[in-house]
Design a protein around this motif. Structure first.
Motif, PDB file in Angstrom:
ATOM      1  N   PHE A  61      91.159  70.496  33.266  1.00  0.00           N
ATOM      2  CA  PHE A  61      89.977  70.517  34.134  1.00  0.00           C
ATOM      3  C   PHE A  61      89.431  69.096  34.218  1.00  0.00           C
ATOM      4  N   ASN A  63      87.019  66.199  33.702  1.00  0.00           N
ATOM      5  CA  ASN A  63      86.046  66.032  32.624  1.00  0.00           C
ATOM      6  C   ASN A  63      85.578  64.591  32.520  1.00  0.00           C
ATOM      7  N   ALA A  95      80.417  74.664  29.533  1.00  0.00           N
ATOM      8  CA  ALA A  95      80.436  74.371  30.967  1.00  0.00           C
ATOM      9  C   ALA A  95      79.016  74.288  31.502  1.00  0.00           C
ATOM     10  N   PRO A 113      83.498  69.394  30.778  1.00  0.00           N
ATOM     11  CA  PRO A 113      83.854  69.564  32.192  1.00  0.00           C
ATOM     12  C   PRO A 113      82.743  69.060  33.101  1.00  0.00           C
TER      13      PRO A 113
END
Length: 418
Positions: A61, A63, A95, A113
């Motif tokens: 993801f 980040n 998150a 993230p």
């Protein structure tokens, strides 16, 4: 187990170059086909059996690469400082609760993230804090700064680890990052190592007045184990041709490679040559290498046989250049090209053209900061001390006929060779 024809190593020409010899070996030796799946913790040094495609992107993801404040670059004024309110906080492992709000910053930490909509991160040391809790953001930061996009390292589906890799800790880190608990590898190749000669005694045994303790066998077994082999120590065979031939035939059926040193020349007391020829075939390769006399290559019941020179330094050097690529080919490994590092010679040396020579050297740092190689002070391929009192080998190519102080030479560290 690889099965080779009795003439697959046949060569009747003049001195063979090392590169030609390795080319014939790798082209004609078949890799073992059996595989096994092993946990990552024990996969170090094994040969990867198949390609590993990335099951997810790395990072998985988008980040933050730093501790700081995430913003939308489109909200930043051009050429001047901005002051944004802080709306939210994202720590690594959690998150953001909501997408970023326009003209706001989100406190973020390394590895966390990015909030939806955010695309740029200011490092915390570059940001000022106002009395009302807002953050002052300096001008000039490029959009996308300090952000690691998903797949930036390795894209999903890309071949991350290639079949034939000899796995090392870095490869295992990649596999672990994909969440893989195990890898499928080739089975270890089985190598039988033995010595021959009534002049040898094993360490720990009593030694006669005309005997030497067997040292080559232990050096070779250690080097094979560092290549990931399953090694069988056959000990010392006596100088009796018929029993030796029978033993070699029996051992060949259970191994992928047979390895020994000495005993393969044409002398009356060199019984290995005759024993091998009675149960298989033997072709003595005359290799253009020093140190190293002819290296014996043969086939017994479809299993490769290699006989290295008896002097320990010659045995070490020819192991690196003949046995090592043979083992990798049998194990299904990719070729591992040795890359000599250029250093400055601090010695004089003369050699014949057309032969590659390896000089034992020690590295030292010169007054100008450059590394230079000093030659071991004594000659002789039987000097074990030269292998432990030096740092590696200076490789002198076939075209070189002499070396003078100050000349550049290629250096191979023992750490790279074993």
């Amino acid at each position: 187990m690889a099965q080779l024809s009795d003439d697959c190593f046949a060569f009747g020409g003049p001195l063979m170059s090392i590169d030609d010899a390795v080319g014939i070996i790798t082209a004609r030796v078949s890799a073992v086909s059996e595989t096994e799946t092993v946990p990552l913790i024990v996969a170090d040094g094994r040969i990867l059996a198949g390609d590993v495609a990335a099951p997810l992107p790395l990072p998985p993801f988008t980040n933050s690469a730093v501790d700081g404040y995430a913003v939308r670059a489109a909200d930043l004024p051009v050429g001047r400082e901005a002051t944004f309110a802080v709306a939210g906080r994202v720590a690594a492992g959690s998150a953001a609760a909501a997408p970023i709000v326009g003209a706001h910053a989100v406190r973020i930490f390394t590895g966390a993230p990015m909030p939806d909509g955010a695309d740029t991160v200011f490092m915390q040391e570059d940001v000022g804090l106002a009395d009302d809790g807002r953050v002052r953001l300096p001008a000039g930061l490029k959009p996308g700064a300090n952000v690691r996009p998903a797949g930036e390292d390795i894209a999903a589906g890309a071949v991350a680890l290639k079949a034939g890799l000899r796995l090392n800790p870095q490869h295992l880190a990649v596999a672990a990052a994909f969440g893989l608990p195990a890898l499928t590898v080739r089975r270890r190749i089985r190598v039988a190592v033995f010595s021959t000669g009534d002049e040898l005694a094993s360490p720990g045994a009593s030694r006669g007045p005309a005997q030497l303790y067997d040292s080559n066998r232990f050096m070779l077994m250690a080097m094979l184990k560092r290549l990931g082999c399953e090694v069988s120590d056959l000990g010392i065979f006596s100088d009796e041709r018929a029993p030796l031939a029978t033993s070699l035939r029996d051992v060949a059926a259970r191994h992928d490679l047979l390895l020994t040193t000495g005993g393969v020349s044409t002398g009356e007391e060199d019984h290995v040559k005759a024993a091998v020829e009675s149960v298989g075939s033997l072709v003595l390769w005359r290799m253009a290498i020093k140190p190293g006399r002819p290296v014996a290559m043969g086939i017994i019941s479809g299993t490769p046989f290699i006989g290295l020179p008896g002097n320990p330094v010659a045995s070490f050097v020819t192991f690196v250049h003949v046995v090592r690529p043979t083992v990798l080919a049998l194990a299904g490994g990719l070729p591992e090209v040795l890359m000599p590092m250029p250093v400055r010679a601090a010695f004089s040396y003369k050699k014949k053209a057309g032969r590659r020579e390896y000089v034992r050297v020690t590295l030292r740092k010169a007054a100008d900061g450059s590394f230079e190689a000093t030659k071991f002070p004594r000659e002789g391929a039987g000097l074990l001390s030269s292998l432990i009192e030096t740092d590696g080998l200076a490789e002198l190519g076939e075209e070189i006929i002499k070396v003078e102080p100050g000349q550049s030479v290629g250096f191979l560290s023992y750490a790279e060779l074993i």
